[in-house]
Design an enzyme around this catalytic site. Structure first.
Site, short mmCIF file in Angstrom:
data_model
loop_
_atom_site.label_atom_id
_atom_site.label_comp_id
_atom_site.label_asym_id
_atom_site.label_seq_id
_atom_site.Cartn_x
_atom_site.Cartn_y
_atom_site.Cartn_z
N ALA A 1 -15.14 44.61 -44.58
CA ALA A 1 -15.49 44.28 -43.19
C ALA A 1 -15.37 45.49 -42.30
O ALA A 1 -16.06 45.60 -41.28
CB ALA A 1 -14.59 43.16 -42.66
N LYS B 1 -22.77 49.05 -48.56
CA LYS B 1 -22.46 48.72 -47.16
C LYS B 1 -21.50 49.75 -46.60
O LYS B 1 -20.58 50.18 -47.29
CB LYS B 1 -21.81 47.33 -47.09
CG LYS B 1 -21.29 46.97 -45.72
CD LYS B 1 -20.62 45.59 -45.67
CE LYS B 1 -20.05 45.40 -44.26
NZ LYS B 1 -19.47 44.09 -44.05
N GLU C 1 -10.32 38.27 -36.28
CA GLU C 1 -10.33 38.39 -37.74
C GLU C 1 -8.91 38.45 -38.33
O GLU C 1 -8.16 39.40 -38.07
CB GLU C 1 -11.11 39.66 -38.14
CG GLU C 1 -11.24 39.82 -39.64
CD GLU C 1 -12.34 40.78 -40.06
OE1 GLU C 1 -12.98 41.39 -39.19
OE2 GLU C 1 -12.55 40.91 -41.28
N VAL D 1 -23.64 53.18 -52.82
CA VAL D 1 -22.97 52.45 -51.74
C VAL D 1 -23.89 51.34 -51.23
O VAL D 1 -25.11 51.55 -51.10
CB VAL D 1 -22.61 53.41 -50.58
CG1 VAL D 1 -21.91 52.65 -49.46
CG2 VAL D 1 -21.73 54.54 -51.09
C1 LIG Z 1 -15.71 47.00 -36.83
C2 LIG Z 1 -16.11 45.87 -36.28
O1 LIG Z 1 -16.81 44.92 -36.97
C3 LIG Z 1 -16.53 44.46 -38.25
C4 LIG Z 1 -15.72 43.27 -38.10
C5 LIG Z 1 -16.31 42.03 -37.86
C6 LIG Z 1 -17.70 41.88 -37.97
C7 LIG Z 1 -18.49 42.92 -38.38
C8 LIG Z 1 -19.95 42.82 -38.44
O2 LIG Z 1 -20.50 41.74 -38.22
O3 LIG Z 1 -20.61 43.85 -38.68
C9 LIG Z 1 -17.89 44.20 -38.85
O4 LIG Z 1 -17.84 44.14 -40.23
C10 LIG Z 1 -15.89 45.49 -34.90
O5 LIG Z 1 -16.07 44.31 -34.57
O6 LIG Z 1 -15.52 46.37 -34.10
#
Ligand SMILES: C=C(O[C@H]1C=CC=C(C(=O)O)[C@@H]1O)C(=O)O
Length: 396
Positions: free
Chosen positions: A301, A141, A194, A139
């Site tokens: 994400a 991430k 997003e 894994v």
């Molecule tokens: C789960 C979340 O982050 C994800 C979405 C945007 C940016 C993120 C980051 O920068 O880590 C995360 O991947 C949240 O913002 O609650």
């Protein structure tokens, strides 16, 4: 891409739809392309609480039989086997986008109680365990979430909260979703930056995010934070893994895609993000936004990379099921058009209780304290809207 056709119909100002929203209504959604209100559950056909995978053929069939102008709207949970919360709306009200620059005052709540679940220490410990596991592979991430449970002295005014979120986050995807509840109405409300996927006439776009830093308190500090994020190898790596996962998913569906080589910075009122605007074309006319949604969700994400082992690791490290948090929220029509945002920067609100949600992407060189601070910074979207931005948990 033009605005989605449903949003192109002659329709009323978004502000009118926003003013018609009342707590307990099924659904409100505002994006940069338009506004949607589903005011009355009695005008909707109930959709069974099944997972998206089992429900997809039924959704398609219903949309084909539905009257002109009908749409499906609501939310899909993070877990792919968990029940969706969707409505088949026969007479949805579509409106123009909300004005970008409207001023709105936050609420002035008084909090009596705050609790982080898991605690800040346990969250940092889970990030540390994740990081150790990522160093072993395969894994690369994961994304770990936490909640901030709040009790306020008086009941939260949900219409005012939505109004503030809707007017203060003009570039985002703002939503209120009615939840099944006894006693007082319960809603999931938020302002997500997003875009998971929007599709119009076979063309689609997405704005996935990964890599986050709190904005600075004055112009110079803010510019420095933006440059720090852009220069951060850890955040660029986290972002690249996400793009890799999305590219693979879209290729799997046979889509033509245009993906810039490097991410750009986008601001929210409280955060900087790394974002990549993606465009593409579906390979066949019978495919639509629901097919894209099914093939993309969960993107790295919110679900990590590679997806299946990342989800298994997250399942071991996260205490509570996420429910609708980090799922998708939006709408689609019978032509396969629609818009779905990632369900983040949100809170579940009922009476004088609010549960805020935030998560952070973790990679092999993540710092647990920095990831915890990132989630604390993400809580500020809803804390600020509630008038509770005094809660900081060592943000600095
Ligand atoms: C789960 C979340 O982050 C994800 C979405 C945007 C940016 C993120 C980051 O920068 O880590 C995360 O991947 C949240 O913002 O609650």
């Amino acid at each position: 891409m033009d605005a989605c056709p449903a949003f192109n119909r002659p329709n009323m100002p978004g502000e009118v739809l926003l003013s018609q929203y009342r707590p307990g209504m099924p659904f409100f959604f505002a994006s940069p392309s338009g506004t949607l209100l589903i005011p009355d559950a009695a005008q909707c056909d109930p959709l069974p609480g099944e997972s998206l995978t089992t429900l997809l053929p039924t959704l398609r069939h219903w949309l084909q039989q539905a009257p002109d102008g009908a749409c499906i709207a609501g939310a899909i949970p993070f877990g792919r086997q968990e029940p969706v919360r969707l409505w088949l709306a026969k007479a949805p009200r579509f409106g123009q986008p909300l004005q970008k620059e409207s001023h709105s005052r936050p609420l002035a709540s008084q909090a009596q109680f705050y609790q982080s679940v898991p605690s800040a220490e346990d969250f940092e410990a889970a990030v540390g365990l994740a990081r150790d596991a990522l160093r072993q592979g395969p894994v690369q991430k994961v994304v770990l979430g936490r909640q901030l449970q709040i009790e306020t002295r008086d009941a939260v005014d949900q219409a005012a909260l939505l109004r503030h979120l809707a007017l203060a986050h003009g570039a985002g995807y703002r939503f209120a979703l009615g939840l099944a509840a006894q006693d007082a109405p319960a809603s999931l409300m938020g302002a997500s930056p997003e875009l998971l996927i929007a599709c119009h006439d076979g063309q689609f776009e997405a704005l996935p995010l990964a890599g986050t830093l709190a904005r600075g308190s004055h112009t110079q500090e803010d510019a420095q934070q933006a440059q720090r994020l852009l220069a951060s190898r850890k955040d660029q790596h986290e972002h690249a893994l996400m793009i890799q996962g999305i590219r693979e998913a879209l290729q799997g569906l046979g889509c033509q895609t245009w993906i810039p080589e490097t991410p750009q910075l986008i601001p929210t009122p409280t955060l900087w993000h790394l974002a990549t605007p993606i465009r593409g074309r579906l390979p066949a006319s019978h495919l639509g936004v629901l097919d894209l949604l099914q093939c993309l969700h969960p993107t790295p994400a919110v679900g990590g990379y590679p997806t299946e082992p990342a989800l298994a690791l997250m399942d071991r490290l996260e205490h509570d099921p996420r429910g609708l948090f980090t799922g998708a929220v939006g709408w689609c029509d019978a032509q396969g058009n629609g818009e779905w945002a990632v369900t983040i920067r949100c809170a579940q609100v009922q009476g004088n209780r609010a549960t805020l949600y935030a998560g952070a992407g973790v990679v092999a060189d993540s710092d647990p304290a920095a990831e915890r601070r990132e989630t604390a910074a993400k809580f500020q979207t809803l804390l600020g809207a509630l008038g509770l931005s005094g809660w900081t948990e060592g943000l600095a």
